[in-house]
Design a protein around this motif. Structure first.
Motif, PDB file in Angstrom:
ATOM      1  N   LEU A   1       5.097  26.614  17.244  1.00  0.00           N
ATOM      2  CA  LEU A   1       5.851  26.692  15.999  1.00  0.00           C
ATOM      3  C   LEU A   1       5.499  27.957  15.218  1.00  0.00           C
ATOM      4  O   LEU A   1       6.376  28.622  14.652  1.00  0.00           O
ATOM      5  CB  LEU A   1       5.569  25.445  15.157  1.00  0.00           C
ATOM      6  N   PHE A   2       4.207  28.313  15.200  1.00  0.00           N
ATOM      7  CA  PHE A   2       3.775  29.518  14.496  1.00  0.00           C
ATOM      8  C   PHE A   2       4.393  30.761  15.137  1.00  0.00           C
ATOM      9  O   PHE A   2       4.876  31.672  14.443  1.00  0.00           O
ATOM     10  CB  PHE A   2       2.247  29.598  14.520  1.00  0.00           C
ATOM     11  N   LYS A   3       4.396  30.817  16.455  1.00  0.00           N
ATOM     12  CA  LYS A   3       4.985  31.969  17.143  1.00  0.00           C
ATOM     13  C   LYS A   3       6.498  32.025  16.915  1.00  0.00           C
ATOM     14  O   LYS A   3       7.082  33.118  16.850  1.00  0.00           O
ATOM     15  CB  LYS A   3       4.665  31.903  18.638  1.00  0.00           C
ATOM     16  N   THR A   4       7.130  30.861  16.786  1.00  0.00           N
ATOM     17  CA  THR A   4       8.567  30.829  16.478  1.00  0.00           C
ATOM     18  C   THR A   4       8.828  31.462  15.115  1.00  0.00           C
ATOM     19  O   THR A   4       9.763  32.258  14.950  1.00  0.00           O
ATOM     20  CB  THR A   4       9.088  29.382  16.496  1.00  0.00           C
ATOM     21  N   LEU A   5       8.001  31.113  14.126  1.00  0.00           N
ATOM     22  CA  LEU A   5       8.148  31.706  12.789  1.00  0.00           C
ATOM     23  C   LEU A   5       7.954  33.218  12.839  1.00  0.00           C
ATOM     24  O   LEU A   5       8.699  33.978  12.210  1.00  0.00           O
ATOM     25  CB  LEU A   5       7.133  31.087  11.824  1.00  0.00           C
ATOM     26  N   LEU A   6       6.939  33.668  13.602  1.00  0.00           N
ATOM     27  CA  LEU A   6       6.677  35.105  13.694  1.00  0.00           C
ATOM     28  C   LEU A   6       7.783  35.834  14.450  1.00  0.00           C
ATOM     29  O   LEU A   6       7.925  37.059  14.319  1.00  0.00           O
ATOM     30  CB  LEU A   6       5.326  35.347  14.388  1.00  0.00           C
TER      31      LEU A   6
ATOM     32  N   GLY B   1      12.561  37.130   6.632  1.00  0.00           N
ATOM     33  CA  GLY B   1      12.159  35.880   5.997  1.00  0.00           C
ATOM     34  C   GLY B   1      10.739  35.970   5.459  1.00  0.00           C
ATOM     35  O   GLY B   1      10.019  36.951   5.696  1.00  0.00           O
ATOM     36  N   LEU B   2      10.340  34.941   4.726  1.00  0.00           N
ATOM     37  CA  LEU B   2       9.019  34.892   4.095  1.00  0.00           C
ATOM     38  C   LEU B   2       8.171  33.808   4.767  1.00  0.00           C
ATOM     39  O   LEU B   2       8.580  32.651   4.851  1.00  0.00           O
ATOM     40  CB  LEU B   2       9.165  34.574   2.597  1.00  0.00           C
TER      41      LEU B   2
ATOM     42  N   ALA C   1      -4.331  38.111  12.607  1.00  0.00           N
ATOM     43  CA  ALA C   1      -3.962  37.686  13.961  1.00  0.00           C
ATOM     44  C   ALA C   1      -2.455  37.779  14.161  1.00  0.00           C
ATOM     45  O   ALA C   1      -1.977  38.196  15.222  1.00  0.00           O
ATOM     46  CB  ALA C   1      -4.457  36.260  14.211  1.00  0.00           C
ATOM     47  N   ALA C   2      -1.696  37.403  13.120  1.00  0.00           N
ATOM     48  CA  ALA C   2      -0.232  37.493  13.196  1.00  0.00           C
ATOM     49  C   ALA C   2       0.217  38.945  13.335  1.00  0.00           C
ATOM     50  O   ALA C   2       1.116  39.264  14.134  1.00  0.00           O
ATOM     51  CB  ALA C   2       0.391  36.858  11.955  1.00  0.00           C
ATOM     52  N   LEU C   3      -0.404  39.840  12.563  1.00  0.00           N
ATOM     53  CA  LEU C   3      -0.054  41.270  12.653  1.00  0.00           C
ATOM     54  C   LEU C   3      -0.372  41.812  14.040  1.00  0.00           C
ATOM     55  O   LEU C   3       0.390  42.611  14.605  1.00  0.00           O
ATOM     56  CB  LEU C   3      -0.809  42.074  11.597  1.00  0.00           C
ATOM     57  N   ASN C   4      -1.509  41.398  14.581  1.00  0.00           N
ATOM     58  CA  ASN C   4      -1.888  41.853  15.917  1.00  0.00           C
ATOM     59  C   ASN C   4      -0.874  41.375  16.949  1.00  0.00           C
ATOM     60  O   ASN C   4      -0.541  42.091  17.902  1.00  0.00           O
ATOM     61  CB  ASN C   4      -3.278  41.311  16.254  1.00  0.00           C
ATOM     62  N   TYR C   5      -0.359  40.163  16.752  1.00  0.00           N
ATOM     63  CA  TYR C   5       0.644  39.594  17.652  1.00  0.00           C
ATOM     64  C   TYR C   5       1.965  40.350  17.545  1.00  0.00           C
ATOM     65  O   TYR C   5       2.656  40.567  18.553  1.00  0.00           O
ATOM     66  CB  TYR C   5       0.837  38.114  17.306  1.00  0.00           C
TER      67      TYR C   5
ATOM     68  N   SER D   1      10.886  31.115   5.383  1.00  0.00           N
ATOM     69  CA  SER D   1      10.989  30.698   6.788  1.00  0.00           C
ATOM     70  C   SER D   1      10.053  29.541   7.091  1.00  0.00           C
ATOM     71  O   SER D   1      10.397  28.633   7.853  1.00  0.00           O
ATOM     72  CB  SER D   1      10.654  31.867   7.715  1.00  0.00           C
ATOM     73  N   GLY D   2       8.857  29.586   6.521  1.00  0.00           N
ATOM     74  CA  GLY D   2       7.912  28.505   6.785  1.00  0.00           C
ATOM     75  C   GLY D   2       6.596  28.727   6.063  1.00  0.00           C
ATOM     76  O   GLY D   2       6.327  29.801   5.516  1.00  0.00           O
ATOM     77  N   VAL D   3       5.782  27.665   6.058  1.00  0.00           N
ATOM     78  CA  VAL D   3       4.474  27.704   5.398  1.00  0.00           C
ATOM     79  C   VAL D   3       3.427  27.153   6.356  1.00  0.00           C
ATOM     80  O   VAL D   3       3.634  26.119   7.003  1.00  0.00           O
ATOM     81  CB  VAL D   3       4.465  26.867   4.095  1.00  0.00           C
ATOM     82  N   VAL D   4       2.306  27.859   6.449  1.00  0.00           N
ATOM     83  CA  VAL D   4       1.160  27.399   7.238  1.00  0.00           C
ATOM     84  C   VAL D   4       0.031  27.077   6.267  1.00  0.00           C
ATOM     85  O   VAL D   4      -0.427  27.955   5.542  1.00  0.00           O
ATOM     86  CB  VAL D   4       0.694  28.470   8.245  1.00  0.00           C
ATOM     87  N   ALA D   5      -0.408  25.832   6.219  1.00  0.00           N
ATOM     88  CA  ALA D   5      -1.583  25.449   5.422  1.00  0.00           C
ATOM     89  C   ALA D   5      -2.750  25.257   6.371  1.00  0.00           C
ATOM     90  O   ALA D   5      -2.579  24.714   7.467  1.00  0.00           O
ATOM     91  CB  ALA D   5      -1.314  24.167   4.642  1.00  0.00           C
ATOM     92  N   GLN D   6      -3.933  25.696   5.974  1.00  0.00           N
ATOM     93  CA  GLN D   6      -5.058  25.603   6.895  1.00  0.00           C
ATOM     94  C   GLN D   6      -6.383  25.419   6.173  1.00  0.00           C
ATOM     95  O   GLN D   6      -6.501  25.654   4.975  1.00  0.00           O
ATOM     96  CB  GLN D   6      -5.122  26.844   7.783  1.00  0.00           C
TER      97      GLN D   6
END
Length: 681
Positions: A424-429, A434-435, A452-456, A561-566
């Motif tokens: 799901l995270f990779k789908t958002l990226l 989107g935000l 990590a997202a920027l590196n991806y 687009s989505g929110v990741v809580a961690q």
């Protein structure tokens, strides 16, 4: 059966249950008052005819030699009267103290299994290691052949070959010679006993006094057959030496920690690795040899040793805190602070000055806070540190944030996401615009996830721009910009100008105000992928927070687009990990009835994890992807309850549910998940 609690003093609670008398010290047994109150409580019970005593050590973090003598006297008195003394709920440090002093041979620990050597057990070192499944018969035979052709001892040959660790060999040697083995760490030794010998002598002999019981001195050593060393210690102390096996490296480190602010602290901190150097002015390869400077100033060497140890132990922060009588040094490891040493109060200004010199700051300014940067080269790599000073009552408190790229997880596949969340995270990226918001409290790993997202996403075909405060890790090809509020260069200012730089992807370190929020939303609506963080406790909290910042709901619904809580939770230490069966109350509470017998794990506590039972951390996550139903709901300016109801209908996977899956997998504990998410476990 009824129990009648009786508060004997400010530090002892006594309870009578049938024939048993439970005596519970409320604090560590390290001072004369606490030991005297324990002794008085026990002897008064014996005088009243209560001769079956249990001393509950659940609140005792550590005890000293005087406390051991008190417990021994209580035991003797109880036995004379036809009774006994038992100990309960001792922690790992206290258990090790009781074992190394032989206390467990005549006083039983109620909840600790007794170590039993099988009758007729082999006394040959090689056979013991084979029985322990550490070595094979072939390796033992090879070691014996090498021993015949060299002057080396078998244990040293085995360690040099890499077949076993030093602790493996020491454990077998301890069994062979009937000598206790211990992992040295804070609390194992009684500082007053350490001071029976001067530091230079201890350093020369490579031994460390741990505890004293009457005329016996329990001495940590790496060589149980060093008779001349033991003879010298006996001559100097007038005590009979009882050797205790420990790693030589641990002896040296523990001597450093035990110095408690004396000049010996600096003398014993002088073993800095040769590859450690300060990078002056951040110019690559322009190194200053710290080991040469150490000859002129022991404070320089002390600071370098602290920094190097923090990097070696994986600390994220170093705290140097002055008080009236001493300066305390603490490391934050896996989100928790541990005290590692103390130094004399009068040395604190010199330590602060040295750190300010390393950070290119004004050493004469002690009234105002200062911030700076330090870069060192150690273990074959450069490590950045952020310096922060804050004046206080007894001097300036220093915090160094360690930014070690080797510790950073710049790979989305290593963030600890379960397969469905990772997908799901990779789908958002994968969205072109989107935000995407990453939320959580301070220290929950939000920035790490963004990196990590920027590196991806990073590639030569994309223009990626970041706005950070400060830039923590440098990434190739990415255009990184640092906020400088003192000259008016804020998040919103840089973001506004970034939009004129033809960006494809924009990373905003944090959305702090309405202006930044509005620009980020506008950028997401105009064809850019925007990544940022918010300080909220849940994924839905990000929606209400953005609306509270006066972002129009209809704009947010289209942009988000989505929110990741961690959160970051500590993982169970692999060195002391044990398993147990979940009780029926846990099965019912978490609806695990269909899983059959549920095996969970916990850490007992050992020197590898500072006796916490945890070592390392992993992320737990909840990911909210915006769909048509959520978009329509956002436009109505929903309350938190309305959002929660919507997620419940969607069978949304929450942070706590993700954490429980890691508990079932044996990665962490229910207590840790409950602590981090602030729910009742």
């Amino acid at each position: 059966m009824s129990a009648s609690p009786e508060v004997m003093s400010s530090s002892v609670l006594k309870t009578k249950v049938g024939m048993l008398t439970n005596i519970a010290p409320r604090a560590s047994l390290t001072n004369e008052t606490a030991n005297a109150e324990l002794k008085a409580a026990a002897l008064s019970s014996l005088q009243q005819g209560d001769v079956q005593l249990v001393v509950d050590l659940g609140s005792v973090q550590v005890l000293n030699s005087a406390a051991l003598e008190v417990l021994e006297r209580i035991q003797d008195q109880a036995v004379r009267l036809g009774g006994w003394l038992k100990l309960a709920h001792a922690n790992a440090v206290v258990i090790d103290i009781l074992k190394l002093t032989g206390f467990t041979r005549f006083v039983s620990l109620m909840d600790v299994p007794v170590d039993v050597v099988p009758p007729g057990a082999s006394k040959r070192l090689g056979d013991i290691l084979v029985n322990r499944k550490v070595l094979s018969e072939e390796q033992v035979n090879e070691a014996i052949a090498l021993q015949k052709s060299t002057t080396l001892r078998m244990g040293q040959i085995i360690i040099d070959k890499g077949w076993a660790t030093e602790m493996d060999v020491l454990g077998a040697l301890g069994e062979q010679l009937d000598v206790p083995v211990v992992r040295l760490r804070a609390g194992i030794y009684d500082t007053a006993v350490v001071n029976l010998l001067d530091r230079k002598t201890l350093s020369r002999l490579q031994v460390m006094p741990l505890q004293k019981l009457h005329d016996e001195l329990f001495l940590a050593t790496g060589d149980p057959q060093a008779v001349p060393v033991f003879d010298e210690v006996e001559r100097r102390t007038g005590l009979r030496v009882r050797p205790v096996l420990a790693r030589r490296e641990d002896i040296v480190n523990s001597l450093n920690d035990a110095c408690d602010g004396n000049m010996g602290t600096i003398e014993l901190f002088d073993d800095v690795d040769e590859d450690f150097a300060l990078i002056e002015n951040y110019i690559p390869d322009d190194y200053s040899a710290i080991d040469e400077m150490a000859e002129g100033s022991p404070v320089i060497n002390l600071v370098n040793s602290l920094v190097q140890r923090a990097i070696r132990d994986g600390a994220s922060d170093i705290h140097i805190e002055p008080s009236r009588k001493k300066s305390r040094v603490r490391f934050r490891i896996d989100g928790v602070l541990y005290e590692v040493t103390t130094v004399r109060a009068e040395l604190h200004p010199a330590i602060v000055s040295r750190l300010k010199v390393m950070a290119n700051l004004d050493i004469a300014e002690r009234r105002l806070p200062q911030d700076g940067r330090i870069q060192v080269h150690t273990q074959g790599r450069a490590v950045d540190m952020r310096f922060s000073s804050l004046p206080g009552l007894f001097g300036e408190k220093i915090v160094l944030r360690v930014l070690d790229k080797n510790q950073a997880l710049l790979d989305v596949d290593r963030l600890g996401l379960y397969a469905d969340n990772l997908s799901l995270f990779k789908t958002l990226l994968g969205h072109t615009h989107g935000l995407i918001l990453v939320t959580g409290p301070t220290g929950s790993g939000k920035t790490t996830s963004l990196y990590a997202a920027l590196n991806y996403l990073n590639s030569i075909e994309k223009n990626i721009v970041t706005i950070e405060d400060p830039v923590e890790y440098q990434i190739e090809i990415v255009n990184q910009n640092e906020v400088r509020d003192n000259i008016g260069l804020s998040f919103s200012t840089i973001l506004r100008h970034t939009l004129r730089q033809d960006p494809d992807i924009i990373m905003v370190g944090e959305i702090r105000d309405r202006e930044t929020a509005e620009i980020a939303v506008q950028a997401a609506l105009t064809g850019h992928l925007v990544l940022s963080t918010l300080h909220t406790n849940s994924a839905v909290g990000a929606i209400t927070r953005m609306i509270d910042m006066d972002v129009e709901p209809y704009l947010l619904s289209s942009a988000l687009s989505g929110v990741v809580a961690q959160r970051l939770v500590r993982t169970i230490c692999p060195a002391c990990k044990t398993s147990y069966r979940a009780g029926p109350e846990l099965i019912e509470k978490y609806n695990w009835q269909e899983k059959g017998q549920v095996q969970l794990a916990r850490g007992r506590g050992c020197s590898e994890c500072y006796d916490s039972g945890y070592r390392g951390r992993l992320g737990i996550h909840e990911i909210l992807q915006t769909d048509d139903g959520l978009q329509r709901l956002i436009t109505t300016n929903p309350t938190r309850d309305e959002l929660a109801t919507y997620l419940q209908r969607r069978a949304f996977r929450s942070l706590f549910a993700d954490g429980l899956d890691h508990v079932l997998a044996g990665d962490t504990t229910i207590e840790e998940i409950s602590r981090v998410i602030n729910v009742q476990g």
